[in-house]
Design a protein around this motif. Sequence first.
Motif, PDB file in Angstrom:
ATOM      1  N   LEU A  54       0.819  -1.210   0.000  1.00 25.72           N
ATOM      2  CA  LEU A  54       0.000   0.000   0.000  1.00 25.72           C
ATOM      3  C   LEU A  54       0.853   1.261   0.000  1.00 25.72           C
ATOM      4  CD1 LEU A  54      -2.775  -1.156   2.476  1.00 25.72           C
ATOM      5  CD2 LEU A  54      -3.126  -0.525   0.085  1.00 25.72           C
ATOM      6  N   ASP A  55       1.989   1.224   0.711  1.00 25.22           N
ATOM      7  CA  ASP A  55       2.899   2.381   0.705  1.00 25.22           C
ATOM      8  C   ASP A  55       3.324   2.738  -0.721  1.00 25.22           C
ATOM      9  OD1 ASP A  55       2.890   2.758   3.460  1.00 25.22           O
ATOM     10  OD2 ASP A  55       4.666   1.517   3.795  1.00 25.22           O
ATOM     11  N   LYS A  56       3.456   1.712  -1.566  1.00 21.36           N
ATOM     12  CA  LYS A  56       3.918   1.931  -2.936  1.00 21.36           C
ATOM     13  C   LYS A  56       2.792   2.258  -3.909  1.00 21.36           C
ATOM     14  CE  LYS A  56       7.903  -1.193  -2.537  1.00 21.36           C
ATOM     15  NZ  LYS A  56       8.454  -2.513  -2.954  1.00 21.36           N
ATOM     16  N   THR A  57       1.596   1.725  -3.655  1.00 27.13           N
ATOM     17  CA  THR A  57       0.555   1.776  -4.688  1.00 27.13           C
ATOM     18  C   THR A  57      -0.591   2.742  -4.424  1.00 27.13           C
ATOM     19  OG1 THR A  57      -0.675  -0.067  -3.657  1.00 27.13           O
ATOM     20  CG2 THR A  57       1.010  -0.639  -5.300  1.00 27.13           C
ATOM     21  N   ILE A  58      -0.814   3.136  -3.175  1.00 29.84           N
ATOM     22  CA  ILE A  58      -2.014   3.923  -2.881  1.00 29.84           C
ATOM     23  C   ILE A  58      -1.925   5.313  -3.510  1.00 29.84           C
ATOM     24  CG2 ILE A  58      -1.375   5.058  -0.701  1.00 29.84           C
ATOM     25  CD1 ILE A  58      -4.668   3.225  -1.455  1.00 29.84           C
ATOM     26  N   LYS A  59      -3.038   5.756  -4.057  1.00 29.98           N
ATOM     27  CA  LYS A  59      -3.110   7.085  -4.686  1.00 29.98           C
ATOM     28  C   LYS A  59      -4.149   7.915  -3.939  1.00 29.98           C
ATOM     29  CE  LYS A  59      -0.441   6.327  -8.400  1.00 29.98           C
ATOM     30  NZ  LYS A  59       0.192   5.091  -7.941  1.00 29.98           N
ATOM     31  N   PRO A  93      -1.646   2.899   6.201  1.00 33.28           N
ATOM     32  CA  PRO A  93      -0.850   3.483   5.112  1.00 33.28           C
ATOM     33  C   PRO A  93      -1.604   4.566   4.348  1.00 33.28           C
ATOM     34  CG  PRO A  93      -0.640   1.093   5.117  1.00 33.28           C
ATOM     35  CD  PRO A  93      -1.742   1.428   6.072  1.00 33.28           C
ATOM     36  N   ILE A  94      -2.929   4.404   4.221  1.00 35.02           N
ATOM     37  CA  ILE A  94      -3.730   5.405   3.510  1.00 35.02           C
ATOM     38  C   ILE A  94      -3.874   6.658   4.362  1.00 35.02           C
ATOM     39  CG2 ILE A  94      -5.926   5.846   2.327  1.00 35.02           C
ATOM     40  CD1 ILE A  94      -6.186   2.710   2.160  1.00 35.02           C
ATOM     41  N   ILE A  95      -4.121   6.483   5.657  1.00 36.46           N
ATOM     42  CA  ILE A  95      -4.184   7.634   6.562  1.00 36.46           C
ATOM     43  C   ILE A  95      -2.874   8.417   6.507  1.00 36.46           C
ATOM     44  CG2 ILE A  95      -4.356   8.336   8.991  1.00 36.46           C
ATOM     45  CD1 ILE A  95      -6.200   5.873   9.395  1.00 36.46           C
ATOM     46  N   HIS A  96      -1.756   7.686   6.477  1.00 40.64           N
ATOM     47  CA  HIS A  96      -0.437   8.322   6.376  1.00 40.64           C
ATOM     48  C   HIS A  96      -0.327   9.164   5.101  1.00 40.64           C
ATOM     49  CE1 HIS A  96       3.871   8.879   6.110  1.00 40.64           C
ATOM     50  NE2 HIS A  96       3.935   8.101   5.033  1.00 40.64           N
ATOM     51  N   LYS A  97      -0.754   8.590   3.977  1.00 37.31           N
ATOM     52  CA  LYS A  97      -0.673   9.322   2.700  1.00 37.31           C
ATOM     53  C   LYS A  97      -1.594  10.541   2.706  1.00 37.31           C
ATOM     54  CE  LYS A  97       2.268   7.043   0.046  1.00 37.31           C
ATOM     55  NZ  LYS A  97       1.901   6.142  -1.039  1.00 37.31           N
ATOM     56  N   ILE A  98      -2.775  10.396   3.312  1.00 35.82           N
ATOM     57  CA  ILE A  98      -3.691  11.542   3.414  1.00 35.82           C
ATOM     58  C   ILE A  98      -3.050  12.640   4.270  1.00 35.82           C
ATOM     59  CG2 ILE A  98      -5.924  12.334   4.294  1.00 35.82           C
ATOM     60  CD1 ILE A  98      -7.026   9.508   3.703  1.00 35.82           C
ATOM     61  N   ALA A  99      -2.508  12.257   5.420  1.00 34.34           N
ATOM     62  CA  ALA A  99      -1.894  13.238   6.332  1.00 34.34           C
ATOM     63  C   ALA A  99      -0.742  13.978   5.658  1.00 34.34           C
ATOM     64  CB  ALA A  99      -1.417  12.547   7.603  1.00 34.34           C
ATOM     65  N   GLY A 184      -8.831   2.104  -1.104  1.00 30.92           N
ATOM     66  CA  GLY A 184      -8.751   3.296  -0.262  1.00 30.92           C
ATOM     67  C   GLY A 184      -9.753   4.390  -0.569  1.00 30.92           C
ATOM     68  N   GLU A 185     -10.681   4.154  -1.497  1.00 26.71           N
ATOM     69  CA  GLU A 185     -11.630   5.205  -1.872  1.00 26.71           C
ATOM     70  C   GLU A 185     -12.583   5.544  -0.729  1.00 26.71           C
ATOM     71  OE1 GLU A 185     -13.640   4.202  -5.474  1.00 26.71           O
ATOM     72  OE2 GLU A 185     -11.789   4.052  -6.646  1.00 26.71           O
ATOM     73  N   ASN A 186     -13.104   4.530  -0.040  1.00 30.25           N
ATOM     74  CA  ASN A 186     -14.069   4.770   1.028  1.00 30.25           C
ATOM     75  C   ASN A 186     -13.450   5.527   2.199  1.00 30.25           C
ATOM     76  OD1 ASN A 186     -16.058   2.693   3.289  1.00 30.25           O
ATOM     77  ND2 ASN A 186     -16.489   4.718   2.490  1.00 30.25           N
ATOM     78  N   ILE A 187     -12.242   5.158   2.584  1.00 32.52           N
ATOM     79  CA  ILE A 187     -11.605   5.861   3.705  1.00 32.52           C
ATOM     80  C   ILE A 187     -11.292   7.309   3.329  1.00 32.52           C
ATOM     81  CG2 ILE A 187      -9.258   5.056   3.176  1.00 32.52           C
ATOM     82  CD1 ILE A 187      -8.692   5.041   6.159  1.00 32.52           C
ATOM     83  N   GLN A 188     -10.952   7.556   2.065  1.00 34.46           N
ATOM     84  CA  GLN A 188     -10.732   8.943   1.644  1.00 34.46           C
ATOM     85  C   GLN A 188     -12.026   9.743   1.734  1.00 34.46           C
ATOM     86  OE1 GLN A 188      -7.909   9.872  -1.581  1.00 34.46           O
ATOM     87  NE2 GLN A 188      -7.621   7.668  -1.822  1.00 34.46           N
ATOM     88  N   ASP A 189     -13.151   9.136   1.341  1.00 35.81           N
ATOM     89  CA  ASP A 189     -14.449   9.809   1.479  1.00 35.81           C
ATOM     90  C   ASP A 189     -14.732  10.112   2.948  1.00 35.81           C
ATOM     91  OD1 ASP A 189     -14.886   9.665  -1.239  1.00 35.81           O
ATOM     92  OD2 ASP A 189     -16.144   7.875  -1.145  1.00 35.81           O
ATOM     93  N   ASP A 190     -14.435   9.152   3.815  1.00 35.26           N
ATOM     94  CA  ASP A 190     -14.636   9.355   5.253  1.00 35.26           C
ATOM     95  C   ASP A 190     -13.819  10.541   5.772  1.00 35.26           C
ATOM     96  OD1 ASP A 190     -16.291   7.151   5.322  1.00 35.26           O
ATOM     97  OD2 ASP A 190     -14.962   5.901   6.536  1.00 35.26           O
ATOM     98  N   PHE A 191     -12.577  10.632   5.308  1.00 32.81           N
ATOM     99  CA  PHE A 191     -11.696  11.681   5.831  1.00 32.81           C
ATOM    100  C   PHE A 191     -12.039  13.051   5.245  1.00 32.81           C
ATOM    101  CE2 PHE A 191      -9.618   8.411   7.967  1.00 32.81           C
ATOM    102  CZ  PHE A 191      -8.727   8.967   8.873  1.00 32.81           C
ATOM    103  N   ILE A 192     -12.587  13.070   4.045  1.00 31.94           N
ATOM    104  CA  ILE A 192     -13.106  14.330   3.498  1.00 31.94           C
ATOM    105  C   ILE A 192     -14.201  14.861   4.416  1.00 31.94           C
ATOM    106  CG2 ILE A 192     -14.516  15.297   1.622  1.00 31.94           C
ATOM    107  CD1 ILE A 192     -12.857  13.497  -0.304  1.00 31.94           C
ATOM    108  N   LYS A 193     -15.114  13.968   4.823  1.00 29.70           N
ATOM    109  CA  LYS A 193     -16.200  14.363   5.732  1.00 29.70           C
ATOM    110  C   LYS A 193     -15.651  14.749   7.096  1.00 29.70           C
ATOM    111  CE  LYS A 193     -19.513  11.388   3.405  1.00 29.70           C
ATOM    112  NZ  LYS A 193     -20.092  10.030   3.390  1.00 29.70           N
TER     113      LYS A 193
END
Length: 203
Positions: A54-59, A93-99, A184-193
Amino acid sequence: MKKIIEKSLENSYTYQQFRNLVSHLLTKNKSTGHKQSEEMTAFSSLNDRRMKRLDKTIKISDETSAVMNTISQPQTWLVIAEGWCGDAAQNLPIIHKIAETSNLVNLKVVLRDDNEDLMNLFLTNGGKSIPKLIALDKNNNVINSWGPRPTIAARMVANYKTQHGVIDANFKQDLQVWYNKNKGENIQDDFIKLVRNIQVEEV
């Protein structure tokens, strides 16, 4: 509560330090946490591979980045996790990329078993479910929280428990398949909210 949070922050890791800790313990056939077993180590090893992938692939989407750039005050995102936890491996890993998309967000990770007082403040339906993210303002006041799963995954878990009473190995496999497909699409939607709700509270 604030004293417990600040004590936990003193025991916290950066994301990379957490990743290094999980990998280092695996060289000794260990996992994080107070309970050690071959099963826990096997979970931790699988999760280490998941996090590397995920560290390598998440967008991170343009919308997520844009919303993160509306943050105007420093925040700390304190995440309770463990290396053996499958949901933590899929989400951290997605939370890290968002942060990383905001220079005002400081991501910190603490281990659940080492921070029981903190965990007990943020139970989910009475359980110590992780990962659990606690969003803090610059004075370490709680301004929001998230977890232990993205909203769709949480609904899947609730529906399965209603039908079958317990979460079994078959469902856990189905959940991992969902994580892989969702990318990671759903967690990104969650963090937008989550971020937008914080902004509303600050106004």
